[in-house]
Design a protein around this motif. Structure first.
Motif, PDB file in Angstrom:
ATOM      1  N   THR A  34     -16.121  22.896  43.420  1.00  8.35           N
ATOM      2  CA  THR A  34     -16.450  22.686  42.010  1.00  8.35           C
ATOM      3  C   THR A  34     -17.779  21.959  41.867  1.00  8.35           C
ATOM      4  O   THR A  34     -18.577  22.259  40.974  1.00  8.35           O
ATOM      5  CB  THR A  34     -15.337  21.887  41.317  1.00  8.35           C
ATOM      6  OG1 THR A  34     -14.112  22.614  41.415  1.00  8.35           O
ATOM      7  CG2 THR A  34     -15.668  21.645  39.852  1.00  8.35           C
ATOM      8  N   ALA A  35     -18.025  20.977  42.743  1.00 11.31           N
ATOM      9  CA  ALA A  35     -19.294  20.249  42.692  1.00 11.31           C
ATOM     10  C   ALA A  35     -20.475  21.185  42.940  1.00 11.31           C
ATOM     11  O   ALA A  35     -21.536  21.060  42.314  1.00 11.31           O
ATOM     12  CB  ALA A  35     -19.294  19.123  43.716  1.00 11.31           C
ATOM     13  N   LEU A  36     -20.276  22.145  43.867  1.00  9.97           N
ATOM     14  CA  LEU A  36     -21.323  23.134  44.118  1.00  9.97           C
ATOM     15  C   LEU A  36     -21.589  23.976  42.871  1.00  9.97           C
ATOM     16  O   LEU A  36     -22.724  24.373  42.589  1.00  9.97           O
ATOM     17  CB  LEU A  36     -20.916  24.063  45.271  1.00  9.97           C
ATOM     18  CG  LEU A  36     -20.834  23.442  46.676  1.00  9.97           C
ATOM     19  CD1 LEU A  36     -20.390  24.497  47.682  1.00  9.97           C
ATOM     20  CD2 LEU A  36     -22.183  22.857  47.087  1.00  9.97           C
ATOM     21  N   THR A  37     -20.538  24.236  42.122  1.00 11.34           N
ATOM     22  CA  THR A  37     -20.655  25.063  40.923  1.00 11.34           C
ATOM     23  C   THR A  37     -21.339  24.309  39.786  1.00 11.34           C
ATOM     24  O   THR A  37     -22.163  24.863  39.058  1.00 11.34           O
ATOM     25  CB  THR A  37     -19.253  25.512  40.459  1.00 11.34           C
ATOM     26  OG1 THR A  37     -18.557  26.093  41.550  1.00 11.34           O
ATOM     27  CG2 THR A  37     -19.342  26.506  39.322  1.00 11.34           C
ATOM     28  N   SER A  38     -21.014  23.029  39.638  1.00 13.19           N
ATOM     29  CA  SER A  38     -21.361  22.283  38.427  1.00 13.19           C
ATOM     30  C   SER A  38     -22.840  22.031  38.265  1.00 13.19           C
ATOM     31  O   SER A  38     -23.360  22.046  37.144  1.00 13.19           O
ATOM     32  CB  SER A  38     -20.614  20.941  38.416  1.00 13.19           C
ATOM     33  OG  SER A  38     -19.222  21.161  38.397  1.00 13.19           O
ATOM     34  N   ASN A  52     -24.411  34.888  30.297  1.00 14.36           N
ATOM     35  CA  ASN A  52     -24.099  35.899  31.317  1.00 14.36           C
ATOM     36  C   ASN A  52     -24.358  35.357  32.716  1.00 14.36           C
ATOM     37  O   ASN A  52     -23.528  35.492  33.624  1.00 14.36           O
ATOM     38  CB  ASN A  52     -24.952  37.156  31.087  1.00 14.36           C
ATOM     39  CG  ASN A  52     -24.529  37.923  29.852  1.00 14.36           C
ATOM     40  OD1 ASN A  52     -23.408  37.767  29.364  1.00 14.36           O
ATOM     41  ND2 ASN A  52     -25.424  38.748  29.330  1.00 14.36           N
ATOM     42  N   THR A  53     -25.518  34.744  32.892  1.00 15.74           N
ATOM     43  CA  THR A  53     -25.854  34.163  34.201  1.00 15.74           C
ATOM     44  C   THR A  53     -24.896  33.033  34.552  1.00 15.74           C
ATOM     45  O   THR A  53     -24.393  32.936  35.683  1.00 15.74           O
ATOM     46  CB  THR A  53     -27.298  33.628  34.176  1.00 15.74           C
ATOM     47  OG1 THR A  53     -28.191  34.682  33.826  1.00 15.74           O
ATOM     48  CG2 THR A  53     -27.692  33.060  35.530  1.00 15.74           C
ATOM     49  N   GLN A  54     -24.650  32.188  33.561  1.00 11.46           N
ATOM     50  CA  GLN A  54     -23.783  31.025  33.772  1.00 11.46           C
ATOM     51  C   GLN A  54     -22.361  31.448  34.114  1.00 11.46           C
ATOM     52  O   GLN A  54     -21.743  30.936  35.063  1.00 11.46           O
ATOM     53  CB  GLN A  54     -23.802  30.175  32.492  1.00 11.46           C
ATOM     54  CG  GLN A  54     -22.993  28.897  32.557  1.00 11.46           C
ATOM     55  CD  GLN A  54     -22.966  28.217  31.194  1.00 11.46           C
ATOM     56  OE1 GLN A  54     -22.804  28.887  30.170  1.00 11.46           O
ATOM     57  NE2 GLN A  54     -23.132  26.920  31.179  1.00 11.46           N
ATOM     58  N   SER A  55     -21.830  32.394  33.350  1.00 12.89           N
ATOM     59  CA  SER A  55     -20.450  32.834  33.561  1.00 12.89           C
ATOM     60  C   SER A  55     -20.312  33.570  34.895  1.00 12.89           C
ATOM     61  O   SER A  55     -19.310  33.409  35.612  1.00 12.89           O
ATOM     62  CB  SER A  55     -20.010  33.733  32.413  1.00 12.89           C
ATOM     63  OG  SER A  55     -18.678  34.161  32.577  1.00 12.89           O
ATOM     64  N   SER A  56     -21.319  34.394  35.225  1.00 11.27           N
ATOM     65  CA  SER A  56     -21.274  35.107  36.503  1.00 11.27           C
ATOM     66  C   SER A  56     -21.229  34.129  37.661  1.00 11.27           C
ATOM     67  O   SER A  56     -20.439  34.294  38.600  1.00 11.27           O
ATOM     68  CB  SER A  56     -22.506  36.015  36.623  1.00 11.27           C
ATOM     69  OG  SER A  56     -22.562  36.612  37.907  1.00 11.27           O
ATOM     70  N   TRP A  57     -22.060  33.088  37.587  1.00 10.35           N
ATOM     71  CA  TRP A  57     -22.067  32.061  38.640  1.00 10.35           C
ATOM     72  C   TRP A  57     -20.728  31.355  38.716  1.00 10.35           C
ATOM     73  O   TRP A  57     -20.166  31.152  39.788  1.00 10.35           O
ATOM     74  CB  TRP A  57     -23.192  31.079  38.370  1.00 10.35           C
ATOM     75  CG  TRP A  57     -23.145  29.820  39.196  1.00 10.35           C
ATOM     76  CD1 TRP A  57     -22.822  28.572  38.771  1.00 10.35           C
ATOM     77  CD2 TRP A  57     -23.418  29.700  40.596  1.00 10.35           C
ATOM     78  NE1 TRP A  57     -22.878  27.672  39.800  1.00 10.35           N
ATOM     79  CE2 TRP A  57     -23.248  28.342  40.943  1.00 10.35           C
ATOM     80  CE3 TRP A  57     -23.783  30.606  41.588  1.00 10.35           C
ATOM     81  CZ2 TRP A  57     -23.431  27.868  42.231  1.00 10.35           C
ATOM     82  CZ3 TRP A  57     -23.966  30.132  42.877  1.00 10.35           C
ATOM     83  CH2 TRP A  57     -23.796  28.792  43.196  1.00 10.35           C
ATOM     84  N   TRP A  58     -20.216  30.959  37.536  1.00 15.77           N
ATOM     85  CA  TRP A  58     -18.955  30.217  37.501  1.00 15.77           C
ATOM     86  C   TRP A  58     -17.814  31.042  38.104  1.00 15.77           C
ATOM     87  O   TRP A  58     -17.043  30.546  38.926  1.00 15.77           O
ATOM     88  CB  TRP A  58     -18.621  29.829  36.067  1.00 15.77           C
ATOM     89  CG  TRP A  58     -17.272  29.173  35.935  1.00 15.77           C
ATOM     90  CD1 TRP A  58     -16.086  29.771  35.669  1.00 15.77           C
ATOM     91  CD2 TRP A  58     -16.991  27.792  36.134  1.00 15.77           C
ATOM     92  NE1 TRP A  58     -15.066  28.852  35.678  1.00 15.77           N
ATOM     93  CE2 TRP A  58     -15.592  27.629  35.959  1.00 15.77           C
ATOM     94  CE3 TRP A  58     -17.760  26.682  36.433  1.00 15.77           C
ATOM     95  CZ2 TRP A  58     -14.967  26.392  36.070  1.00 15.77           C
ATOM     96  CZ3 TRP A  58     -17.134  25.446  36.546  1.00 15.77           C
ATOM     97  CH2 TRP A  58     -15.751  25.318  36.368  1.00 15.77           C
ATOM     98  N   HIS A  59     -17.700  32.289  37.713  1.00 23.46           N
ATOM     99  CA  HIS A  59     -16.557  33.085  38.147  1.00 23.46           C
ATOM    100  C   HIS A  59     -16.682  33.546  39.594  1.00 23.46           C
ATOM    101  O   HIS A  59     -15.657  33.720  40.276  1.00 23.46           O
ATOM    102  CB  HIS A  59     -16.352  34.267  37.191  1.00 23.46           C
ATOM    103  CG  HIS A  59     -15.832  33.846  35.851  1.00 23.46           C
ATOM    104  ND1 HIS A  59     -14.568  33.321  35.680  1.00 23.46           N
ATOM    105  CD2 HIS A  59     -16.424  33.828  34.620  1.00 23.46           C
ATOM    106  CE1 HIS A  59     -14.386  33.028  34.409  1.00 23.46           C
ATOM    107  NE2 HIS A  59     -15.493  33.311  33.749  1.00 23.46           N
TER     108      HIS A  59
END
Length: 614
Positions: A178-182, A238-245
């Motif tokens: 999660t830290a990598l994602t945030s 779109n970029t943010q959601s793609s990265w998150w998922h």
């Protein structure tokens, strides 16, 4: 997370709700954990009775009754905690909103000139909504989840240390991923919020000036600009959601592998006789209880990222430096009791410290610039005696209104001092300064309430008789009486239901009701037709009697009645004298008189440059 803790620390008075939520969370977790133990015991009892042993029907009835009690308690306690969480969240929202509003009210005029009104409003709505929504979810879910996790780990360790070890690995692994994602997610969230704030700011600005937009046929352009902000917000999402998922696949996939190992251990050890069937049922339920909060962490983390981004926007405003001696004073929590009242009289300013024989108003060596690179006023020095009427004249943008803004404390001079009755205005509160001054601006800024509320804005305790008297003196009573509800008529946002002249007459009457010893008329009659101007001017003459008045006039006829005129050229005082004296010089006032007498188009354009008409 530090910013969220700062949010909680700003509302320390909510500790009873915090404590109540924690307490109910403990009991919710306890009743939830009791359920798998009861089911495990019932499973073993059913197996025993099916094999010809066991304690009989009454034991099963008792176990079913215990299960009912545990689940009823869990239901009641969950809703009690939910109620506490909901009310705490709304109270927190009220506190944060009130403090945000109070902070805005305390900020200097310069701050608002660098912000769109809609952007300020959008930040309030977005940041506080995101923070409070997260805290509501957090308060209703986090503590039961935390307690359940520790209990499950402890019980699993009692039964099988490999099982507990696998469960323990889940949480740091999930936190690391999660830290990598945030980090990247928050950067993108900031970019998206900038676009949304810009869209909201422009939206409010256009709707507020819809007549101008329609008159210049700019609807399509404004819509395209608005849509452009949202297109960029969508692209960022779109970029943010793609990265998150993508990262969520990695998180949840790793958990699936770990849970595979956990279930394999449970099934294998049950088959080998290490666990009874009841133990297996117990452990499967405990693992399911551990799995649910892990999967919920994804939603909590997602919500927390929104809240962190929102709280940063909130504290950007809260960390702004307020104007000195701000009228709002210390920012504190609002009174949220059901019996609290709103409105009422304006807070009274303490008596003004008068220095004997001092001029009523004194500018001494005042210089000012709207930025650090260019001054618009240079070494302005003049006095205004008690009861004197002083007119300020210059070309458009020459500094007349800036002088008034400095007198009102809307800006602070970069050099020099401004005194009222011998007291430096920088040494007293802004509430005291502004309580001494009645103002009628060129733009009659009214509020969306009733005529009565607008008239009494500067003195909420004014009686109906005082309001009517002021309205009559300002030539406003007759048209007010013809409105649908008279003085109780709602006039719409910025007085949209009134004509320009009607709005200006209410603004003049509002200054009369305030009855301040100093009066500033910033082109106060510019929106009136000739007939209304004459009638209002008669009221202003009465109002200015025995008052010190500073007048920025729109018409030369008004300037001719003052005691003295100060002309400004290039931000400096050019001439000071009576109308008769200045008419004999070669200065700005004499030039205005000459231009007024001329009928050429060129001279009329020159006269317009001074915002002056005949």
């Amino acid at each position: 997370m530090r910013t969220l803790l700062r949010v909680l620390s700003t509302a320390r008075e909510l500790w009873p709700w915090y404590a109540g939520i924690i307490a109910t969370s403990v009991f919710v977790a306890a009743t939830a954990l009791a359920t798998p133990f009861i089911i495990a015991r019932a499973t073993d009892e059913v197996v025993a009775q099916a094999s010809g042993g066991g304690g009989g029907l009454m034991v099963l009835v008792a176990l079913a009754g215990a299960l009912l009690v545990a689940e009823l308690l869990n239901t009641v306690l969950t809703n009690v905690g939910g109620y506490l969480g909901d009310t705490m969240t709304m109270r927190l929202r009220a506190i944060l909103s009130s403090r945000y509003y109070a902070k805005l009210l305390s900020l200097p005029q310069r701050y608002f000139e660098n912000q769109l009104t809609g952007t300020v409003i959008n930040k309030l709505h977005r940041s506080i909504t995101e923070v409070t929504q997260f805290l509501q979810m957090f308060s209703n879910s986090f503590f039961p989840t935390l307690i359940t996790v520790f209990a499950v780990l402890g019980i699993s360790l009692y039964y099988s240390w490999p099982l507990a070890l696998l469960l323990l690995i889940i949480y740091p692994l999930f936190t690391w991923l999660t830290a990598l994602t945030s980090k990247r997610w928050q950067v993108l969230e900031g970019e998206k919020n900038d676009e949304l704030d810009a869209a909201g700011g422009r939206f409010a600005e256009v709707i507020g000036q819809i007549k101008v937009t329609k008159s210049f046929v700019r609807e399509r352009t404004e819509l395209d600009t608005f849509d452009g902000h949202y297109r960029r917000a969508v692209a960022t999402t779109n970029t943010q959601s793609s990265w998150w998922h993508r990262m969520d696949v990695a998180r949840r996939g790793s958990l699936n592998i770990i849970f595979f190992g956990i279930y394999l251990i449970i099934f294998a050890q049950t088959a080998s006789g290490i666990f009874t069937l009841g133990d297996m049922v117990l452990l499967i339920q405990l693992v399911a209880m551990a799995r649910t909060p892990v999967m919920m962490m994804s939603f909590l983390v997602d919500s927390s990222q929104h809240a962190i981004a929102g709280s940063k926007s909130y504290f950007e405003v809260m960390d702004e430096t307020p104007e000195p001696f701000a009228a709002v004073g210390e920012i504190r929590s609002p009174d949220l009791s059901p019996t609290a009242t709103t409105g009422g009289a304006a807070p009274a300013a303490s008596a003004w410290p008068v220095v004997p024989d001092a001029p009523t108003i004194a500018f001494d060596g005042v210089s000012f610039g709207y930025d650090s690179h260019a001054e618009v006023l240079h070494d302005i020095t003049f006095d205004v005696a008690r009861g004197e009427r002083l007119a300020l004249v210059s070309e458009s943008g020459g500094g007349k209104t800036t002088l008034v803004n400095l007198l009102l404390g809307l800006y602070s001079p970069s050099a020099g001092t401004i005194s009222i009755a011998g007291t430096d205005t920088a040494s007293v509160s802004l509430a005291q300064v502004r309580s001494q001054i009645g103002v009628v601006f060129q733009d009659a800024s009214l509020f969306s309430g009733t005529v009565r509320e607008n008239l009494s804005y500067g003195r909420p305790g004014a009686t109906d008789a005082e309001l009517e008297q002021a309205a009559r003196r300002a030539n406003a009573h007759d048209f007010i009486a013809k409105l649908s509800d008279g003085y109780d008529t709602v006039i719409g946002e910025r007085g949209v239901r009134l004509s320009g002249g009607q709005k200006q007459r209410i603004a003049v009457a509002r200054a009369m009701v305030k009855d301040a010893p100093l009066l500033v008329l910033d082109e106060a009659t510019s929106a009136l037709d000739s007939r209304s101007e004459r009638l209002v001017q008669a009221g202003l003459e009465e109002l200015m009697a025995d008052r010190t008045s500073i007048i920025i006039a729109h018409r030369l006829s008004t300037i001719s009645t003052v005691d003295r005129i100060i002309t400004l050229r290039d931000g400096r005082i050019d001439e000071v004298g009576s109308p008769a004296e200045l008419a004999e010089t070669d200065g700005i006032y004499a030039e205005l008189l000459a231009l007024q007498e001329s009928g050429t188009k060129r001279d009329k354009r020159r006269l317009a440059a001074f915002d002056i008409t005949g």
